[in-house]
Scaffold this motif. Structure first.
Motif, PDB file in Angstrom:
ATOM      1  N   ILE A 191      -0.504  -3.810   2.893  1.00  0.00           N
ATOM      2  CA  ILE A 191      -1.274  -3.678   4.138  1.00  0.00           C
ATOM      3  C   ILE A 191      -0.692  -2.556   4.995  1.00  0.00           C
ATOM      4  O   ILE A 191      -1.421  -1.717   5.529  1.00  0.00           O
TER       5      ILE A 191
ATOM      6  N   ASP B 119      -1.418   0.828   3.502  1.00  0.00           N
ATOM      7  CA  ASP B 119      -2.824   1.157   3.722  1.00  0.00           C
ATOM      8  C   ASP B 119      -3.053   1.618   5.167  1.00  0.00           C
ATOM      9  O   ASP B 119      -3.762   2.599   5.406  1.00  0.00           O
ATOM     10  N   GLN B 120      -2.434   0.930   6.118  1.00  0.00           N
ATOM     11  CA  GLN B 120      -2.562   1.322   7.526  1.00  0.00           C
ATOM     12  C   GLN B 120      -1.944   2.697   7.766  1.00  0.00           C
ATOM     13  O   GLN B 120      -2.495   3.517   8.506  1.00  0.00           O
TER      14      GLN B 120
ATOM     15  N   GLU C  68      -4.248   5.386   6.400  1.00  0.00           N
ATOM     16  CA  GLU C  68      -5.400   5.573   7.292  1.00  0.00           C
ATOM     17  C   GLU C  68      -4.986   6.330   8.557  1.00  0.00           C
ATOM     18  O   GLU C  68      -5.711   7.213   9.017  1.00  0.00           O
ATOM     19  N   ALA C  69      -3.832   6.008   9.111  1.00  0.00           N
ATOM     20  CA  ALA C  69      -3.354   6.712  10.307  1.00  0.00           C
ATOM     21  C   ALA C  69      -3.109   8.186   9.994  1.00  0.00           C
ATOM     22  O   ALA C  69      -3.450   9.065  10.796  1.00  0.00           O
TER      23      ALA C  69
END
Length: 96
Positions: free
Chosen positions: A65, A68-69, A72-73
């Protein structure tokens, strides 16, 4: 689900454990069968990799998680850098 497990080289129980841990939320066919996206299969493969290295399931899910964050950032940051770049100063007319 059987096909997804076969592709990844994992058991169906492993995929169900990722569903129970809320890492994956597969869609459902009209017959009620779990359907995984390619993205979800990549997450499951990453989970298997971490678990094979000795990481506990709940920790592996948290790592995925966070990865993935972070991705994306970084994507958003790159996009913003490209759209909000200051325009270079234009040279004025040359007087002579």
């Amino acid at each position: 689900m059987g096909h997804a497990a076969e592709i990844l080289g994992v058991t169906q129980a492993f995929l169900r454990s990722l569903d129970a841990a809320e890492l994956l939320t597969p869609g459902r066919s009209e017959g009620g069968h779990r359907r995984y996206s390619r993205y979800q299969l990549r997450l499951a493969a990453r989970a298997r990799e971490l678990i094979d290295q000795g990481t506990a399931l709940d920790s592996a899910c948290r790592i995925i998680i966070l990865e993935d964050q972070l991705a994306e950032a970084r994507r958003i940051n790159t996009e913003l850098q490209h759209t909000h770049r200051p325009k270079p100063d234009r040279p004025g007319p040359v007087s002579g």
